[in-house]
Enzyme design. Structure first.
Site, PDB file in Angstrom:
ATOM      1  N   LYS A  13       0.842  -1.218   0.000  1.00  9.31           N
ATOM      2  CA  LYS A  13       0.000   0.000   0.000  1.00  9.31           C
ATOM      3  C   LYS A  13       0.864   1.249   0.000  1.00  9.31           C
ATOM      4  CE  LYS A  13       1.036   1.085   4.485  1.00  9.31           C
ATOM      5  NZ  LYS A  13       1.722   2.281   4.946  1.00  9.31           N
ATOM      6  N   ASP A 139      -1.980  -1.298   9.870  1.00  2.73           N
ATOM      7  CA  ASP A 139      -2.191  -1.322   8.418  1.00  2.73           C
ATOM      8  C   ASP A 139      -2.882  -2.604   7.959  1.00  2.73           C
ATOM      9  OD1 ASP A 139      -0.875   1.097   8.109  1.00  2.73           O
ATOM     10  OD2 ASP A 139       1.076   0.141   7.816  1.00  2.73           O
TER      11      ASP A 139
END
Ligand code: C5P
Length: 300
Positions: A13, A139
């Protein structure tokens, strides 16, 4: 004996926007962030074992003890919640730079949770997967979610899925140093003015994010920031030069992802190889923003 197995590309990401708000009593910071998946991915395969064997084999990066690996811990956490499987073997091919802010360890953990739920006779479902994910790291919930792009808050575990933006080329620039996430947050606390309330944030931080602001690359570029750049740059001055060099290559967004150390540029037109020589002392990698969330593929 080996049971069913599946493989997946565990996508990394970027944080296109990262604002750090107050420090909670737990030591964690409230954040606001925009996550976007990229095509760069670790390859991860998980075999369910019929006996109690638990193993992980990691290629491509030097990592510590199996028990401290986030992918291994994700399988154990799933096992505790679902009372299945009895054992597992994980094969992990690391391609996402370690300690870079690209969410590599978190992507692996999320991939293990998604593989196990895809193989389970009684899947736990999204809500329970999110809860396990949140217990593993900030995350992991985004990376276990079915979203390509999301606006997240809390520690990053509360999310609104967004319509993904059209794919664009990305250049990742990873300096030689790594940043440990707790260090970056501690540096930010150290550097923030300590006049009175350390948890305050100023009126200039107040913000209304509208739908339009999240709907195009042009508007995301206007929003783009990362509050951890300043504290990281203060300890690693080479970051400024690398960010300046990235800007020179024509990226319309140029920033740091997570707590770093990887910096990135997003492009309508990726520069040619000659323009990339500016990044001496750093490793560059080309990738693209993802269009879809990759699904596990059953292989046994
Ligand atoms: O959740 P994750 O494992 O990524 O966090 C690592 C460390 O980074 C935490 O223990 C905390 O020190 C810091 N952190 C934080 N606020 C966040 C995320 C991480 O202070 N929102």
């Amino acid at each position: 004996m080996t049971g069913p197995a599946a493989t997946i590309e565990a996508q990394a990401k970027l944080n296109l926007y990262l604002r750090v708000l107050t420090r909670e009593e737990s030591g964690y910071h409230s954040i606001e962030t925009i996550f976007h998946r990229i095509e760069l991915a670790d390859q991860i395969t998980l075999h369910v074992e019929e006996d109690t064997l638990r193993a992980i084999d990691v290629q491509g990066a030097a990592v510590g003890a199996a028990e401290s690996n986030l992918a291994y811990r994700a399988a154990v956490a799933y096992q505790l919640e679902a009372e299945w499987p009895r054992g597992f073997t994980i094969e992990l091919d690391k391609r996402i730079p370690v300690g870079s802010g690209l969410g590599g360890g978190s992507a692996d953990a999320a991939a293990v949770l998604r593989i196990l739920d895809s193989l389970a006779r009684n899947p736990l479902g999204q809500t329970k997967l999110l809860a396990i994910a949140a217990s593993l790291g900030s995350d992991v919930p985004f990376l276990v979610s079915p979203e390509v792009m999301a606006l997240a808050w809390g520690r990053g575990e509360r999310m609104i899925g967004l319509t993904p933006l059209p794919p664009r080329d990305v250049l990742l620039v990873t300096p030689e140093f790594q940043v440990a996430t707790p260090d970056a947050y501690a540096w930010l606390d150290e550097d923030r003015p300590s006049d009175g309330d350390p948890t305050r944030y100023s009126s200039s931080d107040l913000l209304l994010i509208t739908e339009e602001m999240l709907a195009s690359w042009g508007s995301i570029a206007k929003l783009s920031r990362n509050d951890l750049i300043e504290p990281v740059q203060a300890r690693h001055p080479e970051v400024r030069g690398l960010l300046d060099a990235l800007k020179e290559t024509g990226s319309f967004i140029c920033s740091m992802t997570g707590a770093g150390s990887t910096l990135f540029g997003i492009y309508d037109v990726l520069p040619d190889a000659a323009a990339l020589t500016e990044f001496s002392g750093a490793t560059t990698k080309r990738t693209r923003t993802a269009e879809k969330v990759v699904q596990p593929i059953r292989i046994g």
